[in-house]
Design an enzyme around this catalytic site. Structure first.
Site, PDB file in Angstrom:
ATOM      1  N   GLU A  32      -1.425  41.822  29.000  1.00 55.62           N
ATOM      2  CA  GLU A  32      -1.523  40.709  30.196  1.00 55.62           C
ATOM      3  C   GLU A  32      -1.746  41.134  31.680  1.00 55.62           C
ATOM      4  OE1 GLU A  32       2.035  37.619  31.637  1.00 55.62           O
ATOM      5  OE2 GLU A  32       2.340  38.327  29.821  1.00 55.62           O
ATOM      6  N   ASP A  43       7.344  34.974  39.937  1.00 56.04           N
ATOM      7  CA  ASP A  43       7.524  36.226  39.855  1.00 56.04           C
ATOM      8  C   ASP A  43       8.770  36.789  40.823  1.00 56.04           C
ATOM      9  OD1 ASP A  43       5.441  37.160  38.196  1.00 56.04           O
ATOM     10  OD2 ASP A  43       4.002  36.372  39.457  1.00 56.04           O
TER      11      ASP A  43
END
Length: 232
Positions: A32, A43
């Site tokens: 990924e 994130d």
């Protein structure tokens, strides 16, 4: 399915390419690649910091995807996916993104695009499968919406929060329902750090992806390789 997330172009292009090819050469099923975005809302601090550093260094989609293409030529069996945000693909152009990279990408992960809004991009020409999310608190109708996915797997987010959390992931019947509905592998992400975490994820859903702990080591190639080796 076993895979790792790394930040595209971080800490520089050459180091990114080395890490990218190391994952592929080690025989993992997918990788990924994060396409950096200035506002990475899903994130945690480690990945967000790496993304901001890559953005400040002027990383661009074409360079990242050129390196992914080169990796795929060497290791065609590994599935390449990208994780980025809706505005990146929308700004590039949904159809152009598909035309340029559809031959090398098995799927795209767009954390700020709910499953019920996938049509917003597919109607504009995004033909690369969007990998859907399922969580421990997904509603039945949201899980039902993933049943026709053409993505290579379903992404199970095992915690409420951002990447790199200290929380332990939770697994319930939502992952099982998604697997039965789609007949696709279910990959657990967020909160996986150790070999033991990965083993629990494999036993619970059949797959895992690790991000934060990998990105922490992306600047030190020796430590990067040593870390991923334990998950072979």
């Amino acid at each position: 399915m076993r895979g790792f997330y790394i930040v595209g172009g971080y800490p520089d292009r050459e180091q990114f390419k080395k890490c990218l090819n190391a994952v592929a050469a080690a025989g993992f099923e997918f990788i990924e690649v994060g396409i950096p975005f200035s506002e990475p809302v899903a994130d945690g601090p480690v990945i967000a910091s790496a993304i901001h550093e890559a953005v400040m260094n002027g990383v661009d989609i074409e360079a990242i995807m050129s390196d992914v293409r080169e990796m795929k030529q060497k290791s065609p069996s590994i599935k390449a996916t990208v994780m980025t945000y809706a505005n990146i693909i929308h700004g590039y152009g949904e159809k152009k993104f598909s035309d340029d990279f559809g031959d090398i990408l098995s799927g795209v992960i767009i954390p700020d695009l709910p499953t019920r809004m996938h049509s917003w991009m597919t109607d504009k020409g995004l033909s690369i499968p969007i990998i859907p999310f399922v969580t421990p608190v997904s509603r039945d109708e949201d899980i039902e919406a993933v049943k026709d996915t053409k993505a290579p797997f379903v992404y199970y987010i095992s915690i409420m929060g951002v990447t790199g959390s200290d929380k332990k992931g939770a697994v319930n019947n939502k992952a099982d329902i998604a697997k039965k509905l789609t007949s696709k592998p279910v990959v657990t992400g967020f909160g996986i750090r150790t070999k033991e975490d990965a083993e629990r994820a494999l036993n619970a859903t059949g797959g895992f992806v690790i991000g934060t702990e990998v990105v922490k080591r992306q600047k030190d190639f020796s430590e990067f390789c040593k870390y991923i080796e334990q998950f072979r």
